[in-house]
Design an enzyme around this catalytic site. Structure first.
Site, PDB file in Angstrom:
ATOM      1  N   TRP A 116       0.856  -1.195   0.000  1.00  0.00           N
ATOM      2  CA  TRP A 116       0.000   0.000   0.000  1.00  0.00           C
ATOM      3  C   TRP A 116       0.890   1.241   0.000  1.00  0.00           C
ATOM      4  O   TRP A 116       1.930   1.270   0.686  1.00  0.00           O
ATOM      5  CB  TRP A 116      -0.882   0.024   1.245  1.00  0.00           C
ATOM      6  CG  TRP A 116      -2.295  -0.409   0.992  1.00  0.00           C
ATOM      7  CD1 TRP A 116      -3.368   0.409   0.840  1.00  0.00           C
ATOM      8  CD2 TRP A 116      -2.803  -1.738   0.883  1.00  0.00           C
ATOM      9  NE1 TRP A 116      -4.506  -0.331   0.634  1.00  0.00           N
ATOM     10  CE2 TRP A 116      -4.193  -1.647   0.650  1.00  0.00           C
ATOM     11  CE3 TRP A 116      -2.214  -3.004   0.932  1.00  0.00           C
ATOM     12  CZ2 TRP A 116      -4.998  -2.776   0.487  1.00  0.00           C
ATOM     13  CZ3 TRP A 116      -3.020  -4.120   0.767  1.00  0.00           C
ATOM     14  CH2 TRP A 116      -4.384  -4.005   0.545  1.00  0.00           C
ATOM     15  N   ASN A 117       0.450   2.248  -0.717  1.00  0.00           N
ATOM     16  CA  ASN A 117       1.238   3.448  -0.991  1.00  0.00           C
ATOM     17  C   ASN A 117       1.724   4.157   0.279  1.00  0.00           C
ATOM     18  O   ASN A 117       2.924   4.199   0.571  1.00  0.00           O
ATOM     19  CB  ASN A 117       0.354   4.334  -1.876  1.00  0.00           C
ATOM     20  CG  ASN A 117       0.965   5.643  -2.300  1.00  0.00           C
ATOM     21  OD1 ASN A 117       1.770   6.200  -1.586  1.00  0.00           O
ATOM     22  ND2 ASN A 117       0.563   6.142  -3.448  1.00  0.00           N
ATOM     23  N   TRP A 118       0.796   4.699   1.072  1.00  0.00           N
ATOM     24  CA  TRP A 118       1.303   5.513   2.198  1.00  0.00           C
ATOM     25  C   TRP A 118       1.799   4.654   3.351  1.00  0.00           C
ATOM     26  O   TRP A 118       2.725   5.045   4.065  1.00  0.00           O
ATOM     27  CB  TRP A 118       0.350   6.630   2.599  1.00  0.00           C
ATOM     28  CG  TRP A 118      -1.004   6.369   3.177  1.00  0.00           C
ATOM     29  CD1 TRP A 118      -1.758   5.249   3.077  1.00  0.00           C
ATOM     30  CD2 TRP A 118      -1.770   7.312   3.951  1.00  0.00           C
ATOM     31  NE1 TRP A 118      -2.957   5.439   3.721  1.00  0.00           N
ATOM     32  CE2 TRP A 118      -2.991   6.687   4.264  1.00  0.00           C
ATOM     33  CE3 TRP A 118      -1.564   8.617   4.389  1.00  0.00           C
ATOM     34  CZ2 TRP A 118      -3.996   7.330   5.004  1.00  0.00           C
ATOM     35  CZ3 TRP A 118      -2.557   9.256   5.130  1.00  0.00           C
ATOM     36  CH2 TRP A 118      -3.753   8.625   5.427  1.00  0.00           C
ATOM     37  N   ASP A 119       1.253   3.458   3.501  1.00  0.00           N
ATOM     38  CA  ASP A 119       1.810   2.529   4.496  1.00  0.00           C
ATOM     39  C   ASP A 119       3.290   2.285   4.215  1.00  0.00           C
ATOM     40  O   ASP A 119       4.124   2.199   5.128  1.00  0.00           O
ATOM     41  CB  ASP A 119       1.101   1.174   4.427  1.00  0.00           C
ATOM     42  CG  ASP A 119      -0.357   1.245   4.823  1.00  0.00           C
ATOM     43  OD1 ASP A 119      -1.174   1.699   3.996  1.00  0.00           O
ATOM     44  OD2 ASP A 119      -0.689   0.861   5.960  1.00  0.00           O
ATOM     45  N   GLN A 148      -3.257   7.664  -3.285  1.00  0.00           N
ATOM     46  CA  GLN A 148      -3.411   7.752  -1.836  1.00  0.00           C
ATOM     47  C   GLN A 148      -2.631   8.983  -1.359  1.00  0.00           C
ATOM     48  O   GLN A 148      -1.800   9.493  -2.105  1.00  0.00           O
ATOM     49  CB  GLN A 148      -2.861   6.470  -1.176  1.00  0.00           C
ATOM     50  CG  GLN A 148      -3.804   5.881  -0.174  1.00  0.00           C
ATOM     51  CD  GLN A 148      -3.401   4.533   0.370  1.00  0.00           C
ATOM     52  OE1 GLN A 148      -2.288   4.076   0.195  1.00  0.00           O
ATOM     53  NE2 GLN A 148      -4.334   3.900   1.050  1.00  0.00           N
ATOM     54  N   GLY A 196      -7.574   7.465   1.953  1.00  0.00           N
ATOM     55  CA  GLY A 196      -6.995   6.631   2.998  1.00  0.00           C
ATOM     56  C   GLY A 196      -7.844   6.606   4.260  1.00  0.00           C
ATOM     57  O   GLY A 196      -7.541   5.878   5.197  1.00  0.00           O
ATOM     58  N   ASP A 213     -11.191   5.713   4.676  1.00  0.00           N
ATOM     59  CA  ASP A 213     -12.284   5.127   3.904  1.00  0.00           C
ATOM     60  C   ASP A 213     -13.707   5.496   4.329  1.00  0.00           C
ATOM     61  O   ASP A 213     -14.484   5.994   3.537  1.00  0.00           O
ATOM     62  CB  ASP A 213     -12.171   3.600   3.929  1.00  0.00           C
ATOM     63  CG  ASP A 213     -10.805   3.085   3.470  1.00  0.00           C
ATOM     64  OD1 ASP A 213      -9.914   3.898   3.194  1.00  0.00           O
ATOM     65  OD2 ASP A 213     -10.644   1.870   3.388  1.00  0.00           O
ATOM     66  N   TYR A 215     -13.145   1.977  12.540  1.00  0.00           N
ATOM     67  CA  TYR A 215     -12.231   2.411  11.478  1.00  0.00           C
ATOM     68  C   TYR A 215     -12.039   3.936  11.495  1.00  0.00           C
ATOM     69  O   TYR A 215     -11.427   4.451  12.419  1.00  0.00           O
ATOM     70  CB  TYR A 215     -12.781   1.877  10.160  1.00  0.00           C
ATOM     71  CG  TYR A 215     -11.760   1.496   9.115  1.00  0.00           C
ATOM     72  CD1 TYR A 215     -10.588   0.847   9.423  1.00  0.00           C
ATOM     73  CD2 TYR A 215     -11.999   1.775   7.772  1.00  0.00           C
ATOM     74  CE1 TYR A 215      -9.672   0.489   8.432  1.00  0.00           C
ATOM     75  CE2 TYR A 215     -11.103   1.410   6.767  1.00  0.00           C
ATOM     76  CZ  TYR A 215      -9.938   0.770   7.106  1.00  0.00           C
ATOM     77  OH  TYR A 215      -9.041   0.432   6.128  1.00  0.00           O
ATOM     78  N   GLU A 270      -3.594  -1.464  14.428  1.00  0.00           N
ATOM     79  CA  GLU A 270      -3.867  -0.507  13.352  1.00  0.00           C
ATOM     80  C   GLU A 270      -4.454   0.792  13.909  1.00  0.00           C
ATOM     81  O   GLU A 270      -4.054   1.879  13.525  1.00  0.00           O
ATOM     82  CB  GLU A 270      -4.846  -1.171  12.373  1.00  0.00           C
ATOM     83  CG  GLU A 270      -5.139  -0.406  11.105  1.00  0.00           C
ATOM     84  CD  GLU A 270      -6.085  -1.167  10.169  1.00  0.00           C
ATOM     85  OE1 GLU A 270      -6.661  -2.209  10.599  1.00  0.00           O
ATOM     86  OE2 GLU A 270      -6.259  -0.724   9.021  1.00  0.00           O
TER      87      GLU A 270
HETATM   88  C1  DGY Z   1      -9.261  -1.728   2.320  1.00  0.00           C
HETATM   89  O1  DGY Z   1      -9.275  -2.718   1.596  1.00  0.00           O
HETATM   90  O2  DGY Z   1      -9.895  -1.642   3.378  1.00  0.00           O
HETATM   91  C2  DGY Z   1      -8.408  -0.609   2.001  1.00  0.00           C
HETATM   92  O3  DGY Z   1      -8.537   0.439   2.904  1.00  0.00           O
HETATM   93  C3  DGY Z   1      -8.582  -0.116   0.603  1.00  0.00           C
HETATM   94  O4  DGY Z   1      -7.431   0.566   0.333  1.00  0.00           O
END
Ligand code: DGY
Length: 418
Positions: free
Chosen positions: A34-37, A102, A158, A160, A340, A384
Site C-alpha cells: 500500500w502506498n502511504w503505508d 493515496q 486513505g 475510507d 475504522y 492498526e
Molecule cells: C481496504 O481494503 O480496506 C483498504 O482500505 C482499501 O485501500
C-alpha cells in the site's frame, strides 16, 4: 509481559511484514504494497537498515503509471485473501495496481530519511526525485479543482469510511454492482470495519473508473464521487514543501513546485467551514460541506496553516476522549469509537498531527500526543487503530506503520526506548 522490549518488537514486525523489497501493512488483511503505508515502512526501516528504507520507496515507485500517478495498491503477487484484487481493478498495468492514488506522504518521509544521513542517501534520493516530482504534477493536473485536492474514491483519501464522505457517498448509485464477497471480515471483526452500504458504493465508484479505462479527466468531470479533502490537500502541500527543499539541495529549479504550494495554500480557504470552526471536506458536485470535524482538519498545522479557532476545536475534541486524536467528532451522535475512521485514533496520523503542532511551536501539545500514542501502543500492542475512549486495540495487529512510528517518534523519549 513480552520478554523483548517494544523497540525490538517493532523491528521484528517490520522484518516480519517484509515480502522482499516491499512491506505489507499487516499479514492477511492487507497482503500487498500500500502506498502511504509503505512510505511509513521506509521511515521505520531507516532507523536500523537505511538501504532497506530506500528500497521500500523504490519498489513503491515501480508501480508508478506513465501519467505520474502512484497507485494506492501495487499487487506484486496475487493473493486470494484480499478483495478487490487486481482482476477487479482491471488496470492492465505491469505490475498490476489499483486505479487510484493515496495521500502522498512519500516526499516528506524521503526527506526525513535522507536528513538522518544526508551523504548516504543522496544518490538514492536523486534517483527518486523525478518520480516524486511526476507524482506531484499528476496530483496538480488530475486531482486539483479550485486549489483543493479532491478524492475520486474514499479509498483514495486513505480514510475510507470517515463521515467526511457521507454526503458524497449518498449520491452513488449501487444498482449495477452485482454479487461480491468481502475478505476483510475474515480477518477483523465486522464492528471495526466499514459497513455493507459503504462497500457497495466503494465498488460502484471503482466500476465507473474501470469502465472509463481509468481516464482521469472523465473521472474528475463525471465520476460518481468527487470531494475536496482537507487531509489530502494538507499532506500534498507539506509534501510539495519537502520536495522543494529536496530539489534545492539537489540543485534543481523548484519554481514549479513553489507555484503549486501557492495554489494549495489559497485553495485551503475553500474548505474552511466557518460554522464548524474547522477545515471540512466538501462535495465538489453540490458545493456542500460535510459538516464533520475529522482528524484530517488538524493536519492544517502540518501544512503550515494556523488558526486559533482550529486549535480550540482540536483541544475540545481531544478533551472529549482519553487518547488523542479521534478520527471523527466525539461530540456527534454518530461517533463510533471502534469503527475504522468513524472515531478511532490512528497512531500514524497522530505522528503527522504532532509534527505539525511541533513545527508551529505547540511543543507541549505535540509531546502530549506522543505520550498518549506511546501509552496506547504500550498497553495494546502494535495495532492498526485504537478506541480513543478506553484504549481498546482495534483492526489489524502487528501493523507496519504503527511499528514504524514507534521507532521514529512515539517511542523516542528517555522513558520509552528499550
Ligand atoms: C481496504 O481494503 O480496506 C483498504 O482500505 C482499501 O485501500
Amino acid at each position: 509481559m513480552n520478554p523483548i522490549g517494544p523497540d525490538e518488537q517493532a523491528r521484528a514486525i517490520l522484518r516480519g511484514n517484509d515480502r522482499g523489497g516491499y512491506t505489507v501493512p499487516t499479514a492477511g488483511l492487507y497482503p500487498y504494497q500500500w502506498n502511504w503505508d509503505s512510505a511509513f515502512a521506509a521511515w521505520g526501516f531507516s532507523t536500523f537498515d537505511i538501504d532497506r528504507a530506500w528500497t521500500e520507496l523504490e519498489t513503491l515507485f515501480t508501480g508508478q503509471w506513465q501519467s505520474g500517478m502512484v497507485p494506492h495498491i501495487v499487487f506484486h503477487r496475487d493473493d486470494p485473501g484480499y478483495f478487490p484484487g487486481p482482476d477487479v481493478w482491471g488496470t492492465k498495468t505491469t505490475p498490476p495496481t489499483s486505479g487510484i492514488s493515496q495521500p502522498p506522504v512519500a516526499a516528506s518521509l524521503a526527506r526525513w530519511i535522507w536528513e538522518a544521513d544526508p551523504e548516504a542517501g543522496r544518490e538514492r534520493l536523486a534517483g527518486l526525485y523525478p518520480r516524486l516530482l511526476a507524482s506531484h504534477r499528476w496530483f496538480m493536473t488530475a486531482r486539483v479543482k479550485d486549489g483543493a485536492v479532491c478524492v475520486t474514491h474514499p479509498w483514495e483519501s486513505g480514510r475510507d469510511n470517515c463521515p467526511d464522505w457521507d454526503i458524497g457517498m449518498a449520491a452513488v448509485d449501487t444498482s449495477g454492482i452485482g454479487d461480491y464477497q468481502r475478505r476483510d471480515l475474515g480477518h477483523v471483526d465486522a464492528s471495526m470495519r466499514p459497513g455493507k452500504a459503504d462497500y457497495d458504493r466503494y465498488l460502484a465508484i471503482l466500476h465507473f473508473g474501470r469502465e472509463s479505462g481509468w481516464n482521469d479527466a472523465e473521472i474528475l468531470e463525471n465520476g460518481p464521487f468527487l470531494m475536496a479533502d482537507p487531509g489530502m490537500t494538507f499532506i500534498l502541500l507539506r509534501a510539495h514543501e519537502d520536495l522543494a527543499a529536496i530539489g534545492r539541495a539537489l540543485g534543481e529549479d523548484v519554481a514549479e513546485i513553489e507555484h503549486w504550494c501557492q495554489t494549495l495554500r489559497a485553495g485551503a480557504d475553500l474548505m474552511w467551514n466557518a460554522d464548524l470552526h474547522a477545515y471540512d471536506a466538501r462535495d465538489m458536485r453540490s458545493g456542500r460541506f460535510a459538516n464533520n470535524l475529522s482528524s484530517a482538519a488538524f493536519l492544517a498545522f502540518y501544512a503550515g496553516l494556523d488558526r486559533p479557532e482550529l486549535e480550540r476545536r482540536l483541544i475540545r475534541a481531544w478533551n472529549a476522549v482519553r487518547y488523542g486524536i479521534p478520527s471523527a467528532d466525539p461530540e456527534e451522535p454518530g461517533f463510533e469509537p471502534r469503527r475504522y475512521w468513524r472515531g478511532p485514533a490512528w497512531p500514524f496520523l497522530n505522528t503527522l498531527i504532532a509534527r505539525g503542532l511541533h513545527d508551529r511551536g505547540k511543543v507541549g501539545l505535540a509531546e502530549r500526543l506522543r505520550a498518549e500514542t506511546a501509552a496506547l501502543i504500550r498497553s495494546g500492542g502494535f495495532y492498526e487503530y485504537f478506541d480513543p475512549t478506553d484504549a481498546t486495540p482495534c483492526g489489524g495487529k502487528d501493523f507496519t506503520w504503527t511499528a514504524a512510528i514507534w521507532l521514529t517518534w512515539a517511542g523516542r523519549s528517555g522513558k520509552e526506548t528499550g
